[in-house]
Design a protein around this motif. Structure first.
Motif, PDB file in Angstrom:
ATOM      1  N   MET A  82       0.840  -1.198   0.000  1.00  0.00           N
ATOM      2  CA  MET A  82       0.000   0.000   0.000  1.00  0.00           C
ATOM      3  C   MET A  82       0.872   1.245   0.000  1.00  0.00           C
ATOM      4  N   LYS A  83       0.306   2.288  -0.504  1.00  0.00           N
ATOM      5  CA  LYS A  83       1.030   3.559  -0.516  1.00  0.00           C
ATOM      6  C   LYS A  83       0.068   4.666  -0.094  1.00  0.00           C
ATOM      7  N   LEU A  84       0.580   5.575   0.732  1.00  0.00           N
ATOM      8  CA  LEU A  84      -0.229   6.734   1.135  1.00  0.00           C
ATOM      9  C   LEU A  84       0.434   8.003   0.608  1.00  0.00           C
ATOM     10  N   TYR A  85      -0.290   8.760  -0.179  1.00  0.00           N
ATOM     11  CA  TYR A  85       0.157  10.090  -0.575  1.00  0.00           C
ATOM     12  C   TYR A  85      -0.304  11.070   0.496  1.00  0.00           C
ATOM     13  N   PHE A  86       0.624  11.895   0.973  1.00  0.00           N
ATOM     14  CA  PHE A  86       0.301  12.780   2.095  1.00  0.00           C
ATOM     15  C   PHE A  86       0.918  14.162   1.914  1.00  0.00           C
ATOM     16  N   ALA A  87       0.449  15.099   2.719  1.00  0.00           N
ATOM     17  CA  ALA A  87       1.095  16.409   2.841  1.00  0.00           C
ATOM     18  C   ALA A  87       1.333  16.615   4.330  1.00  0.00           C
ATOM     19  N   LYS A  88       2.490  17.120   4.670  1.00  0.00           N
ATOM     20  CA  LYS A  88       2.890  17.276   6.081  1.00  0.00           C
ATOM     21  C   LYS A  88       1.826  17.985   6.917  1.00  0.00           C
ATOM     22  N   GLY A  89       1.381  17.321   7.979  1.00  0.00           N
ATOM     23  CA  GLY A  89       0.442  17.944   8.926  1.00  0.00           C
ATOM     24  C   GLY A  89      -0.994  18.030   8.438  1.00  0.00           C
ATOM     25  N   ALA A  90      -1.225  17.676   7.187  1.00  0.00           N
ATOM     26  CA  ALA A  90      -2.585  17.759   6.624  1.00  0.00           C
ATOM     27  C   ALA A  90      -3.431  16.588   7.132  1.00  0.00           C
ATOM     28  N   CYS A  91      -4.659  16.493   6.649  1.00  0.00           N
ATOM     29  CA  CYS A  91      -5.569  15.463   7.161  1.00  0.00           C
ATOM     30  C   CYS A  91      -5.136  14.054   6.763  1.00  0.00           C
ATOM     31  N   SER A  92      -4.135  13.947   5.889  1.00  0.00           N
ATOM     32  CA  SER A  92      -3.574  12.638   5.562  1.00  0.00           C
ATOM     33  C   SER A  92      -2.851  12.031   6.768  1.00  0.00           C
ATOM     34  N   LEU A  93      -2.642  12.847   7.793  1.00  0.00           N
ATOM     35  CA  LEU A  93      -2.070  12.334   9.043  1.00  0.00           C
ATOM     36  C   LEU A  93      -3.037  11.338   9.708  1.00  0.00           C
ATOM     37  N   VAL A  94      -4.321  11.464   9.426  1.00  0.00           N
ATOM     38  CA  VAL A  94      -5.314  10.571  10.054  1.00  0.00           C
ATOM     39  C   VAL A  94      -5.105   9.115   9.594  1.00  0.00           C
ATOM     40  N   PRO A  95      -5.150   8.830   8.279  1.00  0.00           N
ATOM     41  CA  PRO A  95      -4.882   7.432   7.886  1.00  0.00           C
ATOM     42  C   PRO A  95      -3.478   6.970   8.284  1.00  0.00           C
ATOM     43  N   ARG A  96      -2.490   7.871   8.327  1.00  0.00           N
ATOM     44  CA  ARG A  96      -1.146   7.451   8.758  1.00  0.00           C
ATOM     45  C   ARG A  96      -1.199   6.893  10.189  1.00  0.00           C
ATOM     46  N   ILE A  97      -1.965   7.563  11.048  1.00  0.00           N
ATOM     47  CA  ILE A  97      -2.080   7.084  12.432  1.00  0.00           C
ATOM     48  C   ILE A  97      -2.717   5.690  12.454  1.00  0.00           C
ATOM     49  N   ILE A  98      -3.755   5.498  11.638  1.00  0.00           N
ATOM     50  CA  ILE A  98      -4.418   4.184  11.601  1.00  0.00           C
ATOM     51  C   ILE A  98      -3.478   3.122  11.006  1.00  0.00           C
ATOM     52  N   ILE A  99      -2.728   3.498   9.989  1.00  0.00           N
ATOM     53  CA  ILE A  99      -1.740   2.591   9.390  1.00  0.00           C
ATOM     54  C   ILE A  99      -0.707   2.179  10.441  1.00  0.00           C
ATOM     55  N   ASN A 100      -0.238   3.131  11.241  1.00  0.00           N
ATOM     56  CA  ASN A 100       0.720   2.813  12.299  1.00  0.00           C
ATOM     57  C   ASN A 100       0.065   2.034  13.435  1.00  0.00           C
ATOM     58  N   GLU A 101      -1.167   2.384  13.733  1.00  0.00           N
ATOM     59  CA  GLU A 101      -1.917   1.679  14.782  1.00  0.00           C
ATOM     60  C   GLU A 101      -2.030   0.183  14.448  1.00  0.00           C
ATOM     61  N   LEU A 102      -2.273  -0.101  13.170  1.00  0.00           N
ATOM     62  CA  LEU A 102      -2.503  -1.482  12.735  1.00  0.00           C
ATOM     63  C   LEU A 102      -1.257  -2.141  12.147  1.00  0.00           C
ATOM     64  N   ASN A 103      -0.134  -1.405  12.178  1.00  0.00           N
ATOM     65  CA  ASN A 103       1.116  -1.935  11.601  1.00  0.00           C
ATOM     66  C   ASN A 103       0.949  -2.433  10.173  1.00  0.00           C
ATOM     67  N   ILE A 104       0.287  -1.653   9.352  1.00  0.00           N
ATOM     68  CA  ILE A 104       0.098  -2.025   7.952  1.00  0.00           C
ATOM     69  C   ILE A 104       1.353  -1.640   7.164  1.00  0.00           C
ATOM     70  N   PRO A 105       1.937  -2.599   6.425  1.00  0.00           N
ATOM     71  CA  PRO A 105       3.108  -2.249   5.603  1.00  0.00           C
ATOM     72  C   PRO A 105       2.700  -1.188   4.573  1.00  0.00           C
ATOM     73  N   CYS A 106       3.394  -0.077   4.540  1.00  0.00           N
ATOM     74  CA  CYS A 106       2.964   1.042   3.694  1.00  0.00           C
ATOM     75  C   CYS A 106       4.133   1.940   3.323  1.00  0.00           C
ATOM     76  N   GLU A 107       4.145   2.370   2.081  1.00  0.00           N
ATOM     77  CA  GLU A 107       5.074   3.423   1.641  1.00  0.00           C
ATOM     78  C   GLU A 107       4.384   4.768   1.797  1.00  0.00           C
ATOM     79  N   PHE A 108       5.157   5.809   2.012  1.00  0.00           N
ATOM     80  CA  PHE A 108       4.580   7.148   2.122  1.00  0.00           C
ATOM     81  C   PHE A 108       5.258   8.055   1.096  1.00  0.00           C
ATOM     82  N   GLU A 109       4.475   8.814   0.357  1.00  0.00           N
ATOM     83  CA  GLU A 109       5.078   9.773  -0.581  1.00  0.00           C
ATOM     84  C   GLU A 109       4.394  11.124  -0.404  1.00  0.00           C
ATOM     85  N   SER A 110       5.209  12.161  -0.238  1.00  0.00           N
ATOM     86  CA  SER A 110       4.630  13.474   0.036  1.00  0.00           C
ATOM     87  C   SER A 110       4.285  14.214  -1.251  1.00  0.00           C
TER      88      SER A 110
END
Lengths: 205, 205
Positions: free
Chosen positions: A1-29
């Motif tokens: 899985m990959k999450l496209y995010f912007a620093k501090g934006a609402c994409s921080l919400v799924p990042r927290i859930i991804i970390n909460e569930l230890n889902i293997p994920c790439e992040f690209e800003s």
């Protein structure tokens, strides 16, 4: 899985859930001004709407819209965060997500935009104070938004609370919100997520 | 089941789905100024947030938030409108619901409120035009928003389109949106719902 995010934006919400569930994920800003991804792609080619969060699933499917990405993550990787469709509690959890998405998140939007006059931003601030007061009432009764256990809307509310620090919100009178904010800032998945985005925020408790 | 509604408001969306699925349901209107129900109850005692739609299920549970009520109705009464959590198409349908809830519905909100200056309403109108243009692009490819079959977001979009008639929107250049609007106005569940709320609107096709 990959999450496209912007620093501090609402994409921080799924990042927290991804970390909460230890889902293997790439992040690209994403550079939200130029709409270019970190690796030099035009973000509009990935999500024509041009906003984060956007995920690409392991099956190479693109999914947008925060509230929906959260459901997808929980349904696929963490049943404990969201019961099935035969359990009414599912809809109570989704109710809180939708309340935050439409009544809090969207009312924040104007505050970030220079084209809106200050008088309108003042109306939005006062609206948001009312919405946070409603949240405070709930948090006077339960540890987390939807009961005694952490779930999806708690991550969403946490990110909204980090945004209050950019504006002159008076949260001090909302003692249950302040308690929740500090508790969430101490949560390992939240600490990890803030650190990954280079955000410095600590609980005052 | 019972649906609390206000004439022509977004509570028209679940009404369309209720009629689409022939769900036995009572309807009670709310005076949005006094927040009193038709039978003389204080609506805040039923939904402390004070807004419609609000449903009371057959198990006497209260559920609020349009996007969530729609999911509940489909999951419980009409599997054909929303596949299960093991089908990715579920999330694509929910994506459209959330897009309408956050990018269209919420951007309409200010237009209805006298306290916002005209310059801000103009910004909202131009934002909404962009969102409808995005919808038009989708409807140039598919009959309904999420493919060849009617689903939940189509009812939501229809209600948003009925709202455009109160303001000076120029939808004429959006030929696929106009085609969709007319098609939906001819749909039996939509006709029945408009009639039940005493709304007069007819397709121009």
């Amino acid at each position: 899985m990959k999450l496209y995010f912007a620093k501090g934006a609402c994409s921080l919400v799924p990042r927290i859930i991804i970390n909460e569930l230890n889902i293997p994920c790439e992040f690209e800003s994403i550079d939200m001004k130029t709409k270019m991804t970190e690796s030099g792609k035009n973000f509009h080619d990935i999500n024509p709407k041009g906003y984060v969060p956007t995920i690409v699933t392991d099956d190479n499917q693109v999914l947008t819209e925060n509230a929906v990405i959260l459901q997808y993550l929980a349904d696929h990787y963490g049943a404990t965060l969201l019961p099935g469709t035969n359990d009414f509690h599912r809809y109570q959890i989704l109710e809180w997500i939708n309340f935050i998405a439409t009544e809090i998140h969207k009312n924040f939007s104007l505050l970030f935009k220079p084209q809106y006059p200050q008088e309108v931003k003042d109306i939005q601030m006062s609206l948001l104070q009312q919405k946070f007061a409603y949240v405070d009432k709930q948090l006077s009764k339960t540890t987390y938004l939807s009961g005694d256990n952490f779930s999806l809307p708690d991550a969403y509310l946490l990110v909204m609370l980090t945004w209050t620090t950019h504006f002159k919100f008076d949260l001090n009178s909302l003692t249950h919100v302040v308690r929740f904010f500090n508790m969430m800032l101490d949560r390992p998945s939240v600490k990890k997520s803030l650190q990954e985005e280079g955000l410095h925020m600590h609980s005052s408790s």
